[in-house]
Design an enzyme around this catalytic site. Structure first.
Site, mmCIF file in Angstrom:
data_model
loop_
_atom_site.group_PDB
_atom_site.id
_atom_site.type_symbol
_atom_site.label_atom_id
_atom_site.label_comp_id
_atom_site.label_asym_id
_atom_site.label_seq_id
_atom_site.Cartn_x
_atom_site.Cartn_y
_atom_site.Cartn_z
ATOM 1 N N ILE A 155 1.051 -1.604 -0.715
ATOM 2 C CA ILE A 155 -0.457 -0.178 -0.216
ATOM 3 C C ILE A 155 0.786 0.891 -0.171
ATOM 4 O O ILE A 155 1.576 1.772 0.769
ATOM 5 C CB ILE A 155 -0.830 0.045 1.237
ATOM 6 N N GLU A 156 1.144 1.713 -1.022
ATOM 7 C CA GLU A 156 1.683 2.832 -1.332
ATOM 8 C C GLU A 156 1.133 4.353 -1.532
ATOM 9 O O GLU A 156 2.311 5.557 -1.706
ATOM 10 C CB GLU A 156 2.737 2.946 -2.140
ATOM 11 N N LEU A 157 -0.045 4.695 -1.859
ATOM 12 C CA LEU A 157 -1.027 5.278 -2.019
ATOM 13 C C LEU A 157 -2.423 5.418 -1.240
ATOM 14 O O LEU A 157 -2.501 4.135 -0.752
ATOM 15 C CB LEU A 157 -1.755 5.567 -3.826
#
Ligand SMILES: *[C@@H]1O[C@H](CO)[C@@H](O)[C@H](O)[C@H]1NC(C)=O
Ligand SMILES: *[C@@H]1O[C@H](CO)[C@@H](O)[C@H](O)[C@H]1NC(C)=O
Ligand SMILES: *[C@@H]1O[C@H](CO)[C@@H](O)[C@H](O)[C@H]1NC(C)=O
Length: 302
Positions: A155-157
């Protein structure tokens, strides 16, 4: 019936036996799916160098969006049946004892969870579409009928909200000896701003921390101090079965943080392998590993 029970017990014991038998020996995890020129999944596993493969990415999900998978040049998951052949690769990997996970998230995409119910709905979707739920021959399984070993969260956004709920719902599908693995790929600054709350559930089997694109906690110009200090913070703070050192497989694979293989094997691995939670090394990605030969250079030391 007795035979079946013994078989199930054997499956449950396997992960523990393999770790005690090979204390301080790790494995290599690799990301596959974002470059059509990296070979098939079956060929990736046939190299014998990888213990875990993450299929990347389910890059659209949540908040009312229909989930969508992207596998770059490998195949088009939006065409019914076009990626069913990936099931042959998943089974070929699993026959070799290699765990295969689906990665949700990534650096490019549109995803967020809007509520606990949204998290639960996504867990149902993942269970029925990629894991052991639903009808195996359903045309709604874009990777065909093979059953993946678990879900990887990159989960990067967006927001951090409700991924802890998602992880709890997913883990609740672990039944009858078929464990649903939960893995995650946080960034190295601790705690991870998006995955931190999910990691606090303590339900993660493997956590492969990205020690790249983040100068305060990665290797840079000959200096391993920041990386090793960050590793120590993570391994003393996060409750997961195994923790992996995530690295770019080639200089071009990340903006920064490439760690030359001789620095890894000569200086870093001897230090971090002392941790009882050490699980091995994660590499981004199979394509870049093909270009550099990184996994071949480090395998004997991992
Ligand atoms: C969850 O799924 C149910 C059943 O399909 C649906 O009625 C509901 O609107 C969904 N909730 C969200 C938040 O998408
Ligand atoms: C799917 O599997 C079910 C049960 O095994 C079977 O009855 C059905 O005919 C199958 N459907 C298709 C489209 O293959
Ligand atoms: C390595 O980096 C650490 C932390 O930034 C710094 O304190 C140390 O002086 C550096 N070591 C060398 C040899 O440059």
């Amino acid at each position: 019936m007795a035979g079946k029970l013994i078989f199930i017990a054997h499956l449950l014991l396997l992960p523990f036996l393999s770790h005690t038998a090979a204390a301080n020996r790790g494995g290599i995890a690799v990301y596959w799916g974002q470059n059509g020129n990296e070979g098939t999944l079956a060929a990736t596993c046939a190299t014998g160098r990888f213990s875990y493969v993450n299929i990347a990415f389910l890059y659209i999900f949540g908040s009312g969006q229909s989930p969508r998978l992207n596998l770059a040049g490998h195949c088009d998951p939006s065409i019914a049946g076009a990626c069913n052949f990936v099931s042959d690769g998943i089974r070929a990997c699993q026959r070799r004892g290699i765990r295969v996970f689906l990665t949700i998230g990534g650096g490019v995409g549109s995803y967020s969870l809007s509520s606990r119910e949204d998290a639960r709905n996504l867990s149902v979707y993942l269970w029925q579409t990629f894991l052991g739920g639903g009808r195996r021959n359903s045309t709604s399984r874009p990777l065909g009928d093979a059953v993946l070993d678990g879900i990887d969260l990159d989960i990067e956004l967006g927001s951090s909200l409700y991924y802890d709920n998602l992880v709890r719902y997913l883990k609740s599908y672990s039944i009858y000896g078929r464990r649903v693995f939960i893995t995650g790929a946080p960034q190295c600054p601790f705690p991870d701003r998006l995955l931190g709350a999910a990691l606090n559930t303590r339900l993660f089997d493997f956590v492969w921390i990205q020690f790249y694109n983040n100068p305060p906690c990665q290797y840079s110009s000959g200096n391993i101090t920041n990386l090793v200090n960050s590793w120590r913070l993570w391994t003393s703070s996060v409750n997961a079965r195994r923790i992996f050192l995530g690295l770019p497989a080639a200089p071009q694979a990340a903006g920064s943080g490439f760690t030359p293989p001789d620095v890894l094997t000569g200086q870093i691995l001897p230090l971090i392998k002392r941790s009882p939670k050490y699980g091995g090394v994660m590499l981004w990605s199979k394509y870049w590993d093909d270009q550099s030969g990184y996994s071949s250079s480090i395998l004997a030391s991992v």
